[in-house]
Design an enzyme around this catalytic site. Structure first.
Site, PDB file in Angstrom:
ATOM      1  N   HIS A 203       0.919  -1.180  -0.125  1.00 47.67           N
ATOM      2  CA  HIS A 203       0.186   0.200   0.029  1.00 47.67           C
ATOM      3  C   HIS A 203       0.735   1.274  -0.154  1.00 47.67           C
ATOM      4  O   HIS A 203       0.364   2.547  -0.082  1.00 47.67           O
ATOM      5  CB  HIS A 203      -1.105   0.177   1.057  1.00 47.67           C
ATOM      6  CG  HIS A 203      -0.378   0.156   2.428  1.00 47.67           C
ATOM      7  ND1 HIS A 203      -0.150  -0.498   3.356  1.00 47.67           N
ATOM      8  CD2 HIS A 203       0.132   1.365   3.083  1.00 47.67           C
ATOM      9  CE1 HIS A 203       0.277  -0.071   4.483  1.00 47.67           C
ATOM     10  NE2 HIS A 203       0.613   1.063   4.264  1.00 47.67           N
ATOM     11  N   ASP A 236       0.402  -7.687   1.282  1.00 48.26           N
ATOM     12  CA  ASP A 236       0.559  -6.166   1.703  1.00 48.26           C
ATOM     13  C   ASP A 236       2.212  -6.151   1.630  1.00 48.26           C
ATOM     14  O   ASP A 236       2.872  -5.524   2.445  1.00 48.26           O
ATOM     15  CB  ASP A 236       0.106  -5.661   2.942  1.00 48.26           C
ATOM     16  CG  ASP A 236       0.077  -4.217   2.783  1.00 48.26           C
ATOM     17  OD1 ASP A 236       0.358  -3.403   1.654  1.00 48.26           O
ATOM     18  OD2 ASP A 236      -0.158  -3.499   3.828  1.00 48.26           O
ATOM     19  N   SER A 318       4.744   2.663   7.765  1.00 45.77           N
ATOM     20  CA  SER A 318       4.332   1.548   6.882  1.00 45.77           C
ATOM     21  C   SER A 318       5.555   1.205   6.043  1.00 45.77           C
ATOM     22  O   SER A 318       6.094   1.890   5.380  1.00 45.77           O
ATOM     23  CB  SER A 318       3.146   1.933   5.938  1.00 45.77           C
ATOM     24  OG  SER A 318       2.073   1.802   6.686  1.00 45.77           O
TER      25      SER A 318
END
Length: 477
Positions: A203, A236, A318
């Protein structure tokens, strides 16, 4: 304290009178310890005695006694050698008793000499200390930052030492889409190998994967263009490669997430809210957390059996590494639980519930992406109901029918061969409890195609077990 008047020069016109020879005295009383000597030197009687040297703080000397008359026999070695003074703290030798007339004067002289010597030593030490502190005559008492010890080092294993070693291998990723609006964001990644591969979250780079631009900035401020090697939406995980990668890249060592225990120390490195090279610490607060993260749409969610940590993780962390106390990567920071929102990377801040993809899973996915550019998922060959949650979390229900009217159980697939049927409720997978469909998918994806896994399921109120050999699916479809 000024040191200018600690020693006063005695005028030459006033020579010091010779003192009469003191008669033998009884043993001197014990000399006071240094602290008491300093106190004695401050009494008024002692302050009236001026030191004989002009040097500040110099110890005064005793006046020389008159020389005795020469002996009749010069060969006897006149004058005789002076008596040897006892060492500091040595026992005193007996002294012949003096006439009562000189007893008081000798004692007073001894006390005054001891006090004077103590005062001279104290003054000399005080002058030397002040001189050193002030940097010599006319020096400054200000200590600059440059005076701090340059050789100070952090012990191995401390947070500072681990962070210092890992930071040069962590990058801040900037992703910009190719569209007119220029959508994008900031995330984190880390050096996977010496060839310039960078591991991060899918992402983080998804907006720039098709026609956008990517760059990676190291902790030394140097920025390099990057391109996507492969992406795994379900996991992910994504792998980038630096264009014109610099030489001397140092990959961060990978740990073993299966051996992580609740309570182990953790260190998270990333760029929360764009603040690059931020280091936070915490512990592993839970393992095997079923987490579904993504943009909220069912087909684009990512499922993981995550490591939970209370290390502060925020948007921008992230893709960054979650390290153990030795500095090895045990997870990829991927999602947070925010107050009033679901799992994901909303703009809310950390509340101490962060989730990381276990590195054992991420390593397998990264290797697949580097080799083929596509992810490979293990599957059981059954459609699981992702909406229902029976009895407050009693298992994952196999649908009666697949999407578009297809069979819920793939013919000759792993579930069919294991004897599973539509309507069965899977309550355990590989010995781990299953409370819903998301948990089941997260547990399946911790394995590899071809693994044999025991499944516990319920059918018509009866509990049974079977073994399934996991199949595979290539790519995100």
């Amino acid at each position: 304290m000024s040191t200018e008047n600690e020693g006063t020069q005695v005028p030459e016109s006033r020579p010091t009178p010779s003192a009469p020879a003191a008669p033998p005295t009884p043993p001197a009383p014990p000399v006071a310890p240094p602290a008491q000597a300093e106190s004695q030197a401050e009494t008024p009687a002692e302050k009236q005695i001026e030191p004989q040297a002009g040097t500040p703080g110099a110890a005064p000397t005793q006046a020389p006694a008159p020389a005795p008359a020469p002996a009749a026999d010069a060969g006897a070695g006149w004058p005789p050698a002076p008596p040897v003074a006892p060492a500091w703290g040595a026992p005193q030798q007996p002294v012949p008793e003096a006439p009562a007339r000189g007893r008081g004067g000798g004692l007073i002289a001894a006390v005054l000499v001891a006090a004077l010597v103590a005062g001279g030593i104290g003054g000399g030490v005080g002058y030397w200390a002040a001189n050193q502190r002030d940097g010599g005559p006319g020096g400054s008492t200000t200590i600059s930052a440059g005076d701090s010890p340059s050789s100070f080092k952090r012990d191995p294993g401390t947070v500072a030492a681990v962070a210092a070693k890992a930071l040069p291998s962590v990058v801040t990723i900037s992703a910009k889409s190719g569209g007119r609006e220029g959508e994008g964001g900031t995330g984190t990644g880390f050096v996977y190998d010496r060839e310039g591969h960078i591991v991060t979250n899918n992402h983080v780079v998804a907006s720039a994967a098709n026609g956008g631009t990517l760059s990676a900035t190291f902790s030394n401020g140097k920025t390099y263009a990057a391109e996507v090697v492969g992406r795994a939406q379900g996991y992910d995980v994504a792998v980038l490669k630096l264009k014109n990668a610099p030489s001397g890249l140092t990959p961060i060592p990978l740990g073993d997430s299966d051996k992580v225990a609740v309570g182990d120390s953790t260190i998270a490195i990333g760029a929360p809210f764009g603040l690059s090279n931020t280091v936070t610490t915490g512990i592993i607060s839970a393992k095997n957390r079923p987490v579904a993260s993504g943009d909220g749409s069912g087909g684009k969610n990512s499922y993981m059996s995550a490591l939970q940590t209370d290390a502060s993780i925020n948007p921008g962390n992230s893709g960054g590494p979650l390290l153990d106390a030795s500095g090895a990567v045990i997870g990829i920071n991927s999602a947070i639980q925010s107050a009033g929102s679901g799992f994901g990377q909303s703009q809310a801040g950390s509340i101490g519930l962060g989730f990381a993809i276990p590195v054992n899973q991420a390593r397998n996915v990264a290797e697949q992406l580097i080799k083929t550019g596509k992810p490979v998922y293990p599957v059981i060959g059954a459609t699981v109901n992702m909406q229902d949650q029976l009895d407050g979390g009693a298992g994952a229900v196999i649908a009666e029918e697949g999407s578009g009217g297809t069979p819920a159980i793939s013919p000759d697939g792993p579930a069919a061969k294991a004897g599973l049927k539509g309507g069965d409720t899977i309550v355990a997978f590989g010995g781990r409890p299953i409370d819903n469909g998301r948990t089941l998918i997260g547990e399946i994806w911790t394995h590899q195609p071809g693994d044999k896994v025991e499944i516990t399921y319920k059918r018509d109120g009866k509990t049974s077990t079977t073994t399934v050999v996991l199949g595979e699916r290539t790519g995100d479809s």
